[in-house]
Scaffold this motif. Structure first.
Motif, PDB file in Angstrom:
ATOM      1  N   ARG A 123     -62.188 -13.597 -14.132  1.00 24.23           N
ATOM      2  CA  ARG A 123     -61.055 -13.611 -13.248  1.00 24.23           C
ATOM      3  C   ARG A 123     -61.200 -12.856 -12.077  1.00 24.23           C
ATOM      4  NH1 ARG A 123     -57.521 -13.117 -16.921  1.00 24.23           N
ATOM      5  NH2 ARG A 123     -57.618 -15.211 -17.793  1.00 24.23           N
ATOM      6  N   ALA A 124     -61.387 -11.545 -12.177  1.00 23.18           N
ATOM      7  CA  ALA A 124     -61.138 -10.581 -11.474  1.00 23.18           C
ATOM      8  C   ALA A 124     -62.470 -10.648 -10.335  1.00 23.18           C
ATOM      9  CB  ALA A 124     -61.570  -9.145 -11.924  1.00 23.18           C
ATOM     10  N   ARG A 125     -63.731 -11.199 -10.822  1.00 21.78           N
ATOM     11  CA  ARG A 125     -64.934 -11.625  -9.764  1.00 21.78           C
ATOM     12  C   ARG A 125     -64.696 -12.484  -9.089  1.00 21.78           C
ATOM     13  NH1 ARG A 125     -69.317 -15.181 -12.184  1.00 21.78           N
ATOM     14  NH2 ARG A 125     -67.670 -16.476 -12.256  1.00 21.78           N
ATOM     15  N   ASP A 126     -64.195 -13.697  -9.469  1.00 18.64           N
ATOM     16  CA  ASP A 126     -63.636 -14.992  -8.840  1.00 18.64           C
ATOM     17  C   ASP A 126     -62.542 -14.551  -7.967  1.00 18.64           C
ATOM     18  OD1 ASP A 126     -65.447 -16.179 -10.284  1.00 18.64           O
ATOM     19  OD2 ASP A 126     -63.901 -17.487 -11.492  1.00 18.64           O
ATOM     20  N   SER A 127     -61.258 -13.734  -8.340  1.00 21.29           N
ATOM     21  CA  SER A 127     -60.291 -13.329  -7.156  1.00 21.29           C
ATOM     22  C   SER A 127     -60.894 -12.518  -5.971  1.00 21.29           C
ATOM     23  CB  SER A 127     -59.345 -12.669  -8.131  1.00 21.29           C
ATOM     24  OG  SER A 127     -58.266 -12.049  -7.111  1.00 21.29           O
ATOM     25  N   ALA A 128     -61.833 -11.712  -6.277  1.00 24.09           N
ATOM     26  CA  ALA A 128     -62.411 -10.920  -5.175  1.00 24.09           C
ATOM     27  C   ALA A 128     -63.354 -11.773  -4.408  1.00 24.09           C
ATOM     28  CB  ALA A 128     -63.335  -9.593  -6.026  1.00 24.09           C
ATOM     29  N   LYS A 129     -63.986 -12.721  -4.774  1.00 19.41           N
ATOM     30  CA  LYS A 129     -64.806 -13.611  -4.003  1.00 19.41           C
ATOM     31  C   LYS A 129     -64.050 -14.524  -3.190  1.00 19.41           C
ATOM     32  CE  LYS A 129     -68.428 -17.131  -4.509  1.00 19.41           C
ATOM     33  NZ  LYS A 129     -69.274 -17.665  -5.455  1.00 19.41           N
ATOM     34  N   ALA A 130     -62.864 -14.703  -3.788  1.00 18.20           N
ATOM     35  CA  ALA A 130     -61.910 -15.734  -2.711  1.00 18.20           C
ATOM     36  C   ALA A 130     -61.412 -14.861  -1.652  1.00 18.20           C
ATOM     37  CB  ALA A 130     -60.903 -16.275  -3.529  1.00 18.20           C
ATOM     38  N   ALA A 131     -60.818 -13.584  -2.032  1.00 22.61           N
ATOM     39  CA  ALA A 131     -60.379 -12.714  -0.959  1.00 22.61           C
ATOM     40  C   ALA A 131     -61.490 -12.461   0.194  1.00 22.61           C
ATOM     41  CB  ALA A 131     -60.079 -11.425  -1.661  1.00 22.61           C
ATOM     42  N   ALA A 132     -62.865 -12.247  -0.207  1.00 28.18           N
ATOM     43  CA  ALA A 132     -64.057 -12.044   0.738  1.00 28.18           C
ATOM     44  C   ALA A 132     -63.978 -13.302   1.533  1.00 28.18           C
ATOM     45  CB  ALA A 132     -65.238 -11.618  -0.037  1.00 28.18           C
ATOM     46  N   THR A 133     -64.068 -14.334   0.910  1.00 24.62           N
ATOM     47  CA  THR A 133     -64.378 -15.767   1.669  1.00 24.62           C
ATOM     48  C   THR A 133     -62.907 -15.942   2.755  1.00 24.62           C
ATOM     49  OG1 THR A 133     -65.466 -16.720  -0.379  1.00 24.62           O
ATOM     50  CG2 THR A 133     -64.463 -17.972   1.453  1.00 24.62           C
ATOM     51  N   LYS A 134     -62.047 -15.595   2.459  1.00 23.05           N
ATOM     52  CA  LYS A 134     -61.003 -15.814   3.215  1.00 23.05           C
ATOM     53  C   LYS A 134     -60.789 -14.782   4.429  1.00 23.05           C
ATOM     54  CE  LYS A 134     -55.510 -15.270   3.439  1.00 23.05           C
ATOM     55  NZ  LYS A 134     -54.511 -15.250   2.478  1.00 23.05           N
ATOM     56  N   ALA A 135     -61.276 -13.369   4.061  1.00 20.40           N
ATOM     57  CA  ALA A 135     -61.562 -12.462   5.162  1.00 20.40           C
ATOM     58  C   ALA A 135     -62.447 -12.850   5.981  1.00 20.40           C
ATOM     59  CB  ALA A 135     -61.683 -10.848   4.560  1.00 20.40           C
ATOM     60  N   LYS A 136     -63.477 -13.351   5.647  1.00 17.43           N
ATOM     61  CA  LYS A 136     -64.589 -13.929   6.366  1.00 17.43           C
ATOM     62  C   LYS A 136     -64.297 -15.050   7.514  1.00 17.43           C
ATOM     63  CE  LYS A 136     -68.840 -14.180   8.205  1.00 17.43           C
ATOM     64  NZ  LYS A 136     -70.082 -14.402   7.379  1.00 17.43           N
ATOM     65  N   ALA A 137     -63.641 -16.006   6.781  1.00 18.17           N
ATOM     66  CA  ALA A 137     -63.059 -17.123   7.559  1.00 18.17           C
ATOM     67  C   ALA A 137     -62.037 -16.758   8.768  1.00 18.17           C
ATOM     68  CB  ALA A 137     -62.168 -18.042   6.840  1.00 18.17           C
ATOM     69  N   GLU A 138     -61.125 -15.588   8.499  1.00 16.07           N
ATOM     70  CA  GLU A 138     -60.222 -14.934   9.588  1.00 16.07           C
ATOM     71  C   GLU A 138     -61.046 -14.398  10.386  1.00 16.07           C
ATOM     72  OE1 GLU A 138     -56.596 -13.863  11.057  1.00 16.07           O
ATOM     73  OE2 GLU A 138     -56.977 -15.371   9.522  1.00 16.07           O
ATOM     74  N   LEU A 139     -62.196 -13.861  10.175  1.00 19.20           N
ATOM     75  CA  LEU A 139     -62.954 -12.797  11.138  1.00 19.20           C
ATOM     76  C   LEU A 139     -63.796 -14.113  11.864  1.00 19.20           C
ATOM     77  CD1 LEU A 139     -64.549 -10.330  12.252  1.00 19.20           C
ATOM     78  CD2 LEU A 139     -66.197 -10.547  10.325  1.00 19.20           C
ATOM     79  N   VAL A 140     -64.165 -14.936  11.297  1.00 16.41           N
ATOM     80  CA  VAL A 140     -65.035 -16.107  12.253  1.00 16.41           C
ATOM     81  C   VAL A 140     -63.966 -16.814  13.462  1.00 16.41           C
ATOM     82  CG1 VAL A 140     -66.284 -18.167  12.368  1.00 16.41           C
ATOM     83  CG2 VAL A 140     -66.744 -16.506  10.604  1.00 16.41           C
ATOM     84  N   ALA A 141     -62.889 -17.216  12.768  1.00 13.47           N
ATOM     85  CA  ALA A 141     -61.797 -17.773  13.640  1.00 13.47           C
ATOM     86  C   ALA A 141     -61.528 -16.712  14.660  1.00 13.47           C
ATOM     87  CB  ALA A 141     -60.546 -18.239  12.623  1.00 13.47           C
ATOM     88  N   LEU A 142     -61.241 -15.589  14.252  1.00  9.59           N
ATOM     89  CA  LEU A 142     -60.824 -14.633  15.611  1.00  9.59           C
ATOM     90  C   LEU A 142     -61.939 -14.451  16.572  1.00  9.59           C
ATOM     91  CD1 LEU A 142     -58.389 -12.949  16.033  1.00  9.59           C
ATOM     92  CD2 LEU A 142     -59.468 -10.988  15.034  1.00  9.59           C
ATOM     93  N   GLN A 143     -63.173 -14.334  16.075  1.00 13.61           N
ATOM     94  CA  GLN A 143     -64.260 -14.213  16.893  1.00 13.61           C
ATOM     95  C   GLN A 143     -64.257 -15.330  17.887  1.00 13.61           C
ATOM     96  OE1 GLN A 143     -67.642 -11.277  14.928  1.00 13.61           O
ATOM     97  NE2 GLN A 143     -67.621 -13.392  14.539  1.00 13.61           N
ATOM     98  N   ASP A 144     -63.761 -16.713  17.556  1.00 12.27           N
ATOM     99  CA  ASP A 144     -63.783 -17.786  18.238  1.00 12.27           C
ATOM    100  C   ASP A 144     -62.559 -18.001  18.774  1.00 12.27           C
ATOM    101  OD1 ASP A 144     -66.949 -18.237  17.938  1.00 12.27           O
ATOM    102  OD2 ASP A 144     -66.432 -19.437  16.348  1.00 12.27           O
ATOM    103  N   ASN A 145     -61.854 -16.972  18.757  1.00 10.33           N
ATOM    104  CA  ASN A 145     -60.169 -17.269  19.388  1.00 10.33           C
ATOM    105  C   ASN A 145     -59.835 -18.241  20.308  1.00 10.33           C
ATOM    106  OD1 ASN A 145     -57.617 -16.381  18.063  1.00 10.33           O
ATOM    107  ND2 ASN A 145     -57.197 -15.311  19.952  1.00 10.33           N
ATOM    108  N   GLU A 146     -60.589 -18.145  21.513  1.00 12.14           N
ATOM    109  CA  GLU A 146     -60.197 -18.755  22.641  1.00 12.14           C
ATOM    110  C   GLU A 146     -60.599 -20.106  22.493  1.00 12.14           C
ATOM    111  OE1 GLU A 146     -61.615 -20.963  26.146  1.00 12.14           O
ATOM    112  OE2 GLU A 146     -63.113 -20.125  24.740  1.00 12.14           O
ATOM    113  N   LYS A 147     -61.949 -20.627  21.740  1.00 10.30           N
ATOM    114  CA  LYS A 147     -61.958 -21.931  21.491  1.00 10.30           C
ATOM    115  C   LYS A 147     -61.055 -22.557  20.340  1.00 10.30           C
ATOM    116  CE  LYS A 147     -66.910 -21.638  22.254  1.00 10.30           C
ATOM    117  NZ  LYS A 147     -68.252 -21.808  21.526  1.00 10.30           N
TER     118      LYS A 147
END
Length: 330
Positions: A123-147
């Protein structure tokens, strides 16, 4: 006698199994963190950061003006929807909110069912993986913020146009759903820092990329997003390493139970081998007890006859006869 491990310069004893588990954990942690890939991504970001900030800064004023224009339009549409449907809030709560809540409850119930069969480390592994996936999505979206902001504004305008059409006589109640259910939440999420938009009956959503972050704060926001993502990947690696060391998922437990079932006979025999009998031969009586004069079984009344039968003869008058005394010769 000292073990090999203990004899070696006073080192603590260890086992090959524990070494294997430790190595497996470290490999899993390293693989989950994806450090070589992360290094390449960081270097790539450093190389293009200046260009990203410049592009966003150049387009910021135009994006902000478009959002402000839509904000005025949205305030007008709000009044129009409320005027066309005086009971709009009742309809919104009974049709939109209730249906959304029903769907969300089902999702949460399903997640709970899926989560119930997991071990703590899984459960801890899956939760940490989900948090990392969410952080990566936020990062990608912010890098493409103008678009991202530009695309969001385009979609918001399309919803506003749909609402305007639905408000033509006779007005359609569907305008209630599109306004509060689709248009208003992302419009608020996109808002620049300091802007105030009345959310009405919906919770005010927090900022998330893409959004109109101030152009002079955009570079710092990117740096922070990278740090957040890196921390999330480290946490994911740690959780993955802990799980790999001693897995507790259903498949692993089922395999362990199967192996334990096959070894059951041997385990029982090993356990019983350590059990000592209560007496020498394991019988209730020893052979010596069965020999005459060696404590064999005796009648309970010390060798007398059956007292029950004797008493019965006395009752019936059948007294035992006395033997005649021998006469002494004169």
């Amino acid at each position: 006698m000292e073990s090999v491990a203990e004899a070696g310069n006073g080192m603590d004893a260890c086992s090959v199994q524990s070494l294997l588990e430790d190595v497996t954990s470290k490999i899993a942690e390293f693989e989950a963190q994806q450090l070589p890939k992360l290094k390449g991504e960081l270097q790539g970001f450093i190389n293009k950061k200046e260009a990203l900030v410049k592009t966003y800064k150049d387009s910021y004023d135009k994006l902000l003006a478009e959002w402000q224009k839509q904000d005025k339009c949205i305030q007008y549409l709000r009044k129009s929807v409320q005027s066309a449907s005086p009971n709009w809030e009742t309809y919104f709560n009974s049709c939109v909110v209730a249906k959304i809540k029903e769907l969300e409850d089902r999702r949460q119930a399903l997640d709970a069912r899926l989560d119930c069969g997991k071990g703590p480390k899984e459960r801890a592994r899956d939760s940490a993986k989900a948090a990392a996936t969410k952080a990566k999505a936020e990062l990608v979206a912010l890098q493409d913020n103008e678009k991202g902001v530009s695309a969001a504004l385009k979609q918001h305008q399309a919803w506003a146009d749909d609402i305007a059409k639905l408000l033509k006589c006779p007005a359609s109640p569907e305008a209630i759903y599109i306004f509060w259910g689709k248009l208003l939440p992302p419009h608020i999420r996109l808002a620049p820092e300091g802007a105030t938009v009345d959310p009405g009956p919906i919770p005010s959503p927090p900022h998330s990329a893409p959004w109109l972050v101030a152009h002079d704060a955009y570079g710092d926001a990117l740096e922070q997003a990278w740090c957040t993502y890196n921390n999330a990947k480290q946490a994911e690696g740690k959780a993955q390493g802990d799980f790999a060391k001693t897995p507790d998922d259903v498949a692993t437990e089922a395999k362990a139970i199967d192996a334990a079932g096959k070894a059951l006979d041997d385990d029982v025999r090993k356990c019983l081998a350590d059990v000592k009998p209560d007496n020498g031969c394991g019988c209730a009586e020893t052979k010596d007890d069965q020999k005459p004069g060696k404590g064999g079984s005796k009648p309970a009344n010390g060798g007398a006859g059956n007292p029950v039968k004797d008493d019965a003869r006395k009752v019936d008058g059948d007294q035992p006869s006395e033997e005649p005394k021998a006469e002494t010769p004169g």
